[in-house]
Design a protein around this motif. Structure first.
Motif, PDB file in Angstrom:
ATOM      1  N   VAL A  83       0.829  -1.170  -0.001  1.00  0.00           N
ATOM      2  CA  VAL A  83      -0.109   0.184   0.019  1.00  0.00           C
ATOM      3  C   VAL A  83       0.864   1.233   0.073  1.00  0.00           C
ATOM      4  CG1 VAL A  83      -1.617   1.276   1.279  1.00  0.00           C
ATOM      5  CG2 VAL A  83      -1.824  -1.008   1.287  1.00  0.00           C
ATOM      6  N   ASP A  84       2.063   1.210   0.873  1.00  0.00           N
ATOM      7  CA  ASP A  84       2.585   2.447   1.044  1.00  0.00           C
ATOM      8  C   ASP A  84       3.363   2.735  -0.477  1.00  0.00           C
ATOM      9  OD1 ASP A  84       2.046   3.000   3.499  1.00  0.00           O
ATOM     10  OD2 ASP A  84       3.791   1.658   4.221  1.00  0.00           O
ATOM     11  N   GLU A 182       9.033  -5.114   4.373  1.00  0.00           N
ATOM     12  CA  GLU A 182       8.330  -3.820   4.378  1.00  0.00           C
ATOM     13  C   GLU A 182       6.990  -3.815   4.869  1.00  0.00           C
ATOM     14  OE1 GLU A 182       7.902  -3.054   0.265  1.00  0.00           O
ATOM     15  OE2 GLU A 182       6.380  -4.850  -0.150  1.00  0.00           O
ATOM     16  N   LEU A 187       8.581  -6.128   9.393  1.00  0.00           N
ATOM     17  CA  LEU A 187       9.511  -5.046   9.559  1.00  0.00           C
ATOM     18  C   LEU A 187       9.784  -4.566  11.056  1.00  0.00           C
ATOM     19  CD1 LEU A 187      10.407  -2.068   8.136  1.00  0.00           C
ATOM     20  CD2 LEU A 187       8.234  -1.125   9.203  1.00  0.00           C
ATOM     21  N   VAL A 200       4.872   3.501  13.926  1.00  0.00           N
ATOM     22  CA  VAL A 200       3.331   3.082  14.267  1.00  0.00           C
ATOM     23  C   VAL A 200       2.640   4.261  13.673  1.00  0.00           C
ATOM     24  CG1 VAL A 200       1.553   2.633  15.746  1.00  0.00           C
ATOM     25  CG2 VAL A 200       4.063   2.004  16.357  1.00  0.00           C
ATOM     26  N   TRP A 210      -5.869 -10.865  11.162  1.00  0.00           N
ATOM     27  CA  TRP A 210      -4.817 -11.555  10.556  1.00  0.00           C
ATOM     28  C   TRP A 210      -4.802 -13.096  10.316  1.00  0.00           C
ATOM     29  CZ3 TRP A 210      -0.504  -8.973   9.271  1.00  0.00           C
ATOM     30  CH2 TRP A 210      -0.536  -7.462   9.721  1.00  0.00           C
ATOM     31  N   HIS A 278      -5.511   6.047   5.680  1.00  0.00           N
ATOM     32  CA  HIS A 278      -5.364   4.754   6.212  1.00  0.00           C
ATOM     33  C   HIS A 278      -6.684   3.941   6.554  1.00  0.00           C
ATOM     34  CE1 HIS A 278      -2.871   2.786   9.501  1.00  0.00           C
ATOM     35  NE2 HIS A 278      -3.366   2.007   8.584  1.00  0.00           N
TER      36      HIS A 278
HETATM   37  O1  TDX Z   1       5.741   0.689   9.356  1.00  0.00           O
HETATM   38  C1  TDX Z   1       4.252   0.287   9.400  1.00  0.00           C
HETATM   39  N1  TDX Z   1       3.727   0.857  10.372  1.00  0.00           N
HETATM   40  C2  TDX Z   1       2.396   0.767  10.531  1.00  0.00           C
HETATM   41  O2  TDX Z   1       1.760   1.232  11.574  1.00  0.00           O
HETATM   42  C3  TDX Z   1       3.946  -0.351   8.304  1.00  0.00           C
HETATM   43  C4  TDX Z   1       4.449  -0.840   7.265  1.00  0.00           C
HETATM   44  C5  TDX Z   1       2.454  -0.525   8.593  1.00  0.00           C
HETATM   45  N2  TDX Z   1       1.816  -0.037   9.664  1.00  0.00           N
HETATM   46  C6  TDX Z   1       0.222  -0.226   9.546  1.00  0.00           C
HETATM   47  C7  TDX Z   1      -0.534  -0.052   8.453  1.00  0.00           C
HETATM   48  C8  TDX Z   1      -1.464  -0.892   8.760  1.00  0.00           C
HETATM   49  O3  TDX Z   1      -2.778  -0.659   9.438  1.00  0.00           O
HETATM   50  O4  TDX Z   1       0.178  -1.686  10.071  1.00  0.00           O
HETATM   51  C9  TDX Z   1      -0.941  -2.147   9.287  1.00  0.00           C
HETATM   52  C10 TDX Z   1      -0.422  -3.273   8.189  1.00  0.00           C
HETATM   53  O5  TDX Z   1       0.240  -2.772   7.262  1.00  0.00           O
HETATM   54  P1  TDX Z   1       1.005  -3.345   6.105  1.00  0.00           P
HETATM   55  O6  TDX Z   1       1.453  -4.487   6.621  1.00  0.00           O
HETATM   56  O7  TDX Z   1       1.504  -2.444   5.129  1.00  0.00           O
HETATM   57  O8  TDX Z   1      -0.584  -4.205   5.309  1.00  0.00           O
HETATM   58  P2  TDX Z   1      -1.987  -3.630   4.968  1.00  0.00           P
HETATM   59  O9  TDX Z   1      -1.739  -2.120   4.419  1.00  0.00           O
HETATM   60  O10 TDX Z   1      -2.798  -3.817   5.656  1.00  0.00           O
HETATM   61  O11 TDX Z   1      -2.150  -4.505   3.354  1.00  0.00           O
HETATM   62  C11 TDX Z   1      -1.916  -5.963   3.467  1.00  0.00           C
HETATM   63  O12 TDX Z   1      -2.888  -6.633   3.783  1.00  0.00           O
HETATM   64  C12 TDX Z   1      -3.916  -6.705   2.470  1.00  0.00           C
HETATM   65  C13 TDX Z   1      -1.028  -6.330   2.500  1.00  0.00           C
HETATM   66  O13 TDX Z   1       0.065  -5.521   2.207  1.00  0.00           O
HETATM   67  C14 TDX Z   1      -1.612  -6.367   1.037  1.00  0.00           C
HETATM   68  O14 TDX Z   1      -1.071  -6.966  -0.076  1.00  0.00           O
HETATM   69  C15 TDX Z   1      -3.038  -6.966   1.265  1.00  0.00           C
HETATM   70  O15 TDX Z   1      -3.947  -6.971   0.365  1.00  0.00           O
END
Ligand code: TDX
Ligand code: NAD
Length: 341
Positions: A83-84, A182, A187, A200, A210, A278
């Motif tokens: 997503v990022d 990532e 991460l 966060v 999850w 978000h």
């Molecule tokens: O550094 C971080 N800090 C943080 O607070 C990152 C990388 C994420 N986050 C938060 C954002 C989200 O609320 O954590 C949560 C999970 O983030 P991600 O791991 O980037 O996943 P998300 O955006 O939920 O998307 C994931 O789930 C659905 C997958 O990356 C997608 O491919 C999938 O479709």
């Protein structure tokens, strides 16, 4: 059956191929992956000599290459998945996730074969209360989610318009071995082990459902074998967690395993500017998959997080090579070795 698996060098695809080859001796797998930054053949180390496995390096956007492949069915994981990154530049997301998927649908149409499209719960958008079912409208919020919703709808349209034998799965957030560092869970593990800050987003109270990657892979295999053409199957763990709770759980486990100072680890938590757009909460109802396909998740979250932390502790070299960039040369090194030079 010879199954074309796209994106098999990524996180979920590589777990899927291992599981499929182990549990289905009747199948062969042809892994098509272009090896983007997220693709790593080291995830499949050991399969090089497996006679039921073959790898082709190639792009799902390359129609000429696709036409030359021999297979009986398609399971489509390949995507830009973060997503990022989609917020920084959505172009590769449009190209791979939409155009690439459309190319594969054309291929399934021409070959009259089944195609399972791996979609995501993010296509539904955020929900304050309750859970999305397969009938809920799509309301994607990030460029990534918009590209996945588009490919999901193309898959549906190819079934409705051309009668292509399409099955769509929409899964929640995966975690487990070989996830690229990532994404939230790997991460946080890698940063905590390096004594780096743990970013966060926002207040840390965003909720995701999850699921362990092994449970997702079993559900995809079941949907592929038993799913009805044109149907959508939600795959969720019935396991909603706030981000901050997961991070604390990871730090507790690391502190327990390494005997490191718990408070010092917790002190690494750093609240940073929120991700734009978000999504607050994802929640899907997996009842259809459970009742129709006879599936249920087998890995409990606490046990899954503990085993995932253990995996990252035992495989520091794997993610160390990713952080250093060395993993990018793995394919070339292996290829040269095979040529004996
Ligand atoms: O550094 C971080 N800090 C943080 O607070 C990152 C990388 C994420 N986050 C938060 C954002 C989200 O609320 O954590 C949560 C999970 O983030 P991600 O791991 O980037 O996943 P998300 O955006 O939920 O998307 C994931 O789930 C659905 C997958 O990356 C997608 O491919 C999938 O479709
Ligand atoms: P990943 O980023 O780890 O792996 C993606 C793989 O696709 C990589 O090996 C990459 O090299 C390959 N790829 C990318 N573009 C390609 C192209 N144009 N041609 C050929 N190969 C290409 O992703 P992941 O987390 O394993 O996700 C796999 C699939 O599952 C994606 O479709 C994703 O949207 C979906 N999904 C992921 C999650 C999750 O939590 N990770 C949840 C639900 C659905």
């Amino acid at each position: 059956m010879r199954i074309l698996v796209t994106g098999g060098a990524g996180f979920i695809g590589s777990n899927f191929i291992r599981q499929m080859l182990a549990e289905h001796p009747e199948h062969e797998v042809l892994n098509l992956d272009s090896l983007t930054y997220a693709g790593n053949l080291e995830n499949l180390q050991g399969l090089e000599t497996e006679p039921r496995y073959a790898f082709v390096r190639g792009d799902i956007c390359d129609q000429d290459l696709l036409k030359g492949l021999t297979f009986d069915a398609i399971i489509h994981f390949a995507a830009e998945s973060h997503v990022d990154r989609s917020i920084l530049d959505s172009s590769p997301f449009l190209q791979t996730n939409i155009t690439g998927t459309k190319n594969l649908l054309e291929l399934a149409r021409a070959r009259r074969c089944r195609m399972l499209h791996v979609s995501t719960d993010e296509v539904y958008g955020s929900i304050a209360e309750g859970q999305f079912t397969e009938m809920s409208p799509l309301s994607p919020n990030s460029p990534y989610a918009a590209s996945k919703a588009s490919s999901d709808l193309f898959a549906r349209a190819y079934h409705e318009t051309y009668g292509v034998d399409v099955v769509i799965t929409r899964c929640s957030n995966n975690y487990g071995p070989y996830q690229f560092p990532e994404k939230l869970i790997p991460l946080m593990i890698a940063n905590a082990l390096a004594g780096k800050s743990l970013p966060v987003y926002g207040d840390g109270k965003n909720v995701r459902d999850w699921i362990h990657v092994a449970d997702h892979c079993r559900a995809v295999a079941l949907a592929f074998h038993k799913g009805r053409a044109g149907e959508v199957y939600n795959i969720g763990g019935r396991n909603e967690q706030q981000n901050i709770g997961i991070i604390r759980m990871i730090l507790e486990t690391i502190s327990e395993r390494l005997g490191s100072d718990r408070e010092a680890l917790m002190g690494l938590i750093t609240y940073v500017t929120d991700r734009p757009g978000h999504d607050r909460r994802y929640a899907i109802d997996p009842l259809k998959t459970e009742s129709e396909l006879g599936w249920k998740p087998l890995v409990g979250f606490e046990e899954g997080i503990a085993s995932t932390v253990d995996w990252y502790l035992a495989n520091r070299a794997w993610w160390g090579r990713i952080l250093s960039g060395e993993y990018m040369t793995y394919y070339e090194t292996q290829y040269r070795q095979r040529l004996g030079s």
